[in-house]
Scaffold this active site. Structure first.
Site, PDB file in Angstrom:
ATOM      1  N   GLY A   1       0.700   4.155  -3.031  1.00 19.59           N
ATOM      2  CA  GLY A   1       1.563   5.294  -3.380  1.00 19.59           C
ATOM      3  C   GLY A   1       2.010   6.155  -2.208  1.00 19.59           C
ATOM      4  O   GLY A   1       2.552   7.238  -2.416  1.00 19.59           O
TER       5      GLY A   1
ATOM      6  N   TRP B   1       4.495   5.649  -0.077  1.00 16.97           N
ATOM      7  CA  TRP B   1       5.968   5.800  -0.099  1.00 16.97           C
ATOM      8  C   TRP B   1       6.373   6.746  -1.226  1.00 16.97           C
ATOM      9  O   TRP B   1       7.297   7.539  -1.086  1.00 16.97           O
ATOM     10  CB  TRP B   1       6.648   4.436  -0.283  1.00 16.97           C
ATOM     11  CG  TRP B   1       6.757   3.619   0.966  1.00 16.97           C
ATOM     12  CD1 TRP B   1       5.894   3.630   2.017  1.00 16.97           C
ATOM     13  CD2 TRP B   1       7.793   2.686   1.302  1.00 16.97           C
ATOM     14  NE1 TRP B   1       6.321   2.743   2.975  1.00 16.97           N
ATOM     15  CE2 TRP B   1       7.480   2.155   2.566  1.00 16.97           C
ATOM     16  CE3 TRP B   1       8.931   2.241   0.641  1.00 16.97           C
ATOM     17  CZ2 TRP B   1       8.278   1.206   3.199  1.00 16.97           C
ATOM     18  CZ3 TRP B   1       9.728   1.295   1.261  1.00 16.97           C
ATOM     19  CH2 TRP B   1       9.410   0.778   2.532  1.00 16.97           C
TER      20      TRP B   1
ATOM     21  N   ASP C   1       4.092  -1.616  -9.480  1.00 17.21           N
ATOM     22  CA  ASP C   1       3.194  -2.500  -8.720  1.00 17.21           C
ATOM     23  C   ASP C   1       2.315  -3.304  -9.677  1.00 17.21           C
ATOM     24  O   ASP C   1       2.064  -2.885 -10.801  1.00 17.21           O
ATOM     25  CB  ASP C   1       2.297  -1.692  -7.769  1.00 17.21           C
ATOM     26  CG  ASP C   1       1.839  -2.529  -6.580  1.00 17.21           C
ATOM     27  OD1 ASP C   1       2.363  -2.323  -5.470  1.00 17.21           O
ATOM     28  OD2 ASP C   1       0.982  -3.430  -6.761  1.00 17.21           O
TER      29      ASP C   1
ATOM     30  N   ASP D   1       4.866  -6.729 -13.022  1.00 14.38           N
ATOM     31  CA  ASP D   1       5.340  -7.695 -12.026  1.00 14.38           C
ATOM     32  C   ASP D   1       6.856  -7.561 -11.894  1.00 14.38           C
ATOM     33  O   ASP D   1       7.575  -7.667 -12.898  1.00 14.38           O
ATOM     34  CB  ASP D   1       4.971  -9.105 -12.534  1.00 14.38           C
ATOM     35  CG  ASP D   1       5.241 -10.176 -11.510  1.00 14.38           C
ATOM     36  OD1 ASP D   1       6.100  -9.975 -10.626  1.00 14.38           O
ATOM     37  OD2 ASP D   1       4.587 -11.227 -11.602  1.00 14.38           O
TER      38      ASP D   1
ATOM     39  N   ASP E   1       8.788  -2.434  -0.578  1.00 18.64           N
ATOM     40  CA  ASP E   1       7.778  -2.697   0.459  1.00 18.64           C
ATOM     41  C   ASP E   1       6.924  -3.870  -0.032  1.00 18.64           C
ATOM     42  O   ASP E   1       5.768  -4.030   0.362  1.00 18.64           O
ATOM     43  CB  ASP E   1       6.917  -1.430   0.648  1.00 18.64           C
ATOM     44  CG  ASP E   1       6.182  -1.415   1.985  1.00 18.64           C
ATOM     45  OD1 ASP E   1       6.607  -2.119   2.914  1.00 18.64           O
ATOM     46  OD2 ASP E   1       5.175  -0.676   2.100  1.00 18.64           O
TER      47      ASP E   1
ATOM     48  N   LYS F   1      11.589  -4.203   3.041  1.00 22.62           N
ATOM     49  CA  LYS F   1      10.702  -4.795   4.044  1.00 22.62           C
ATOM     50  C   LYS F   1      10.916  -6.306   4.079  1.00 22.62           C
ATOM     51  O   LYS F   1      11.020  -6.946   3.029  1.00 22.62           O
ATOM     52  CB  LYS F   1       9.244  -4.493   3.685  1.00 22.62           C
ATOM     53  CG  LYS F   1       8.315  -4.799   4.857  1.00 22.62           C
ATOM     54  CD  LYS F   1       7.090  -5.605   4.574  1.00 22.62           C
ATOM     55  CE  LYS F   1       6.167  -5.231   3.514  1.00 22.62           C
ATOM     56  NZ  LYS F   1       5.080  -4.371   3.952  1.00 22.62           N
TER      57      LYS F   1
HETATM   58  C1  SAM Z   1       2.397  -3.119   1.515  1.00 25.56           C
HETATM   59  S1  SAM Z   1       1.953  -2.801  -0.135  1.00 25.56           S
HETATM   60  C2  SAM Z   1       2.951  -1.390  -0.518  1.00 25.56           C
HETATM   61  C3  SAM Z   1       2.473  -0.104   0.132  1.00 25.56           C
HETATM   62  C4  SAM Z   1       3.227   1.101  -0.403  1.00 25.56           C
HETATM   63  N1  SAM Z   1       4.602   1.111   0.046  1.00 25.56           N
HETATM   64  C5  SAM Z   1       2.585   2.406   0.031  1.00 25.56           C
HETATM   65  O1  SAM Z   1       3.131   3.101   0.880  1.00 25.56           O
HETATM   66  O2  SAM Z   1       1.548   2.753  -0.513  1.00 25.56           O
HETATM   67  C6  SAM Z   1       2.755  -4.108  -0.992  1.00 25.56           C
HETATM   68  C7  SAM Z   1       2.547  -4.072  -2.497  1.00 25.56           C
HETATM   69  O3  SAM Z   1       3.387  -5.059  -3.115  1.00 25.56           O
HETATM   70  C8  SAM Z   1       2.766  -5.363  -4.359  1.00 25.56           C
HETATM   71  N2  SAM Z   1       3.328  -6.563  -4.982  1.00 25.56           N
HETATM   72  C9  SAM Z   1       3.348  -7.829  -4.487  1.00 25.56           C
HETATM   73  N3  SAM Z   1       3.952  -8.675  -5.347  1.00 25.56           N
HETATM   74  C10 SAM Z   1       4.343  -7.927  -6.413  1.00 25.56           C
HETATM   75  C11 SAM Z   1       5.027  -8.217  -7.636  1.00 25.56           C
HETATM   76  N4  SAM Z   1       5.416  -9.464  -7.934  1.00 25.56           N
HETATM   77  N5  SAM Z   1       5.256  -7.202  -8.506  1.00 25.56           N
HETATM   78  C12 SAM Z   1       4.847  -5.940  -8.226  1.00 25.56           C
HETATM   79  N6  SAM Z   1       4.203  -5.606  -7.087  1.00 25.56           N
HETATM   80  C13 SAM Z   1       3.940  -6.574  -6.196  1.00 25.56           C
HETATM   81  C14 SAM Z   1       1.303  -5.513  -3.979  1.00 25.56           C
HETATM   82  O4  SAM Z   1       0.463  -5.402  -5.108  1.00 25.56           O
HETATM   83  C15 SAM Z   1       1.122  -4.386  -2.951  1.00 25.56           C
HETATM   84  O5  SAM Z   1       0.556  -3.257  -3.531  1.00 25.56           O
END
Ligand code: SAM
Length: 200
Positions: free
Chosen positions: A53, A55, A73, A91, A115, A155
């Protein structure tokens, strides 16, 4: 003895904590938002891959009371203490999830940020391909959910598909900048596409 990269990594981690952010990633979006002015007060934003969280905190700071921020997420996101920060556990590959986010306002998003990152296998090309797949999902959501003139921050991990991904994105926006924030580790292959002026 830690090298310069480790010292800097540690610096941004500590700085994020000091400023009360949930992730060091927050400092990346802060830098992007300050350099490119992609987020404005009152904006309606969807944040794809929003856990834990960091961002969301930066987005809420900018949109203020008049905007709406929706975080999606697969993982649980601890709620933020604001009524206009909405959370969906789901998802992004499931079309119903974007529909649910969209319903929080009666208009298309002003900004879509992604991200998104898969669980890393350690195999660089495989991780790159999976991550580009997720970034592409974000881009494909734009025609339905992003307003004309709207912005995206995406990203992307560098790798063989990077150039063709950028070409695809450039077709849909007036301006696309490739930007690596200072808080992003030199050792990481991640970079960010900052896209303005959605053509629709
Ligand atoms: C780098 S982290 C994000 C960090 C976030 N921007 C922050 O500042 O806290 C990437 C996120 O992408 C999520 N993610 C990956 N594949 C996903 C999907 N198919 N649907 C939803 N979320 C997904 C992961 O669970 C992870 O929490």
């Amino acid at each position: 003895m830690p090298n310069k990269r480790q010292i800097l990594g540690d610096f941004y981690y500590k700085e994020a904590k000091r400023e009360g952010y949930r992730s060091r990633s927050a400092l990346k979006l802060k830098e992007i938002a300050s350099n490119f002015k992609v987020i404005k007060p009152g904006d309606f934003i969807v944040d794809l891959g929003a856990a834990p969280g960091g961002w969301l905190q930066v987005e809420r700071e900018t949109v203020g009371d008049g905007g709406i921020v929706v975080g999606i997420d697969l993982s649980f996101i601890r709620p933020l203490p604001y009524d206009n920060v909405k959370l969906i556990r789901g998802d992004v590959e499931d079309p119903k999830v974007m529909e649910e986010a969209f319903k929080f306002s009666n208009k298309p998003f002003d900004v879509i940020v992604s991200d998104l990152a898969p669980k890393f296998s350690g195999v660089r090309d495989l991780d790159h391909a999976r991550q580009i797949g997720l970034a592409m999902l974000a881009v494909k959501s734009a025609p339905k959910y992003l307003r004309k003139g709207g912005a995206m921050v995406i990203k992307v991990l560098m790798g063989p598909e990077f150039e063709s991904f950028c070409r695809d994105v450039r077709r849909s926006f007036i301006q696309v900048r490739i930007f690596k924030p200072k808080a992003s580790r030199d050792s990481s292959s991640e970079t960010y596409l900052v896209c303005k002026g959605f053509i629709g």
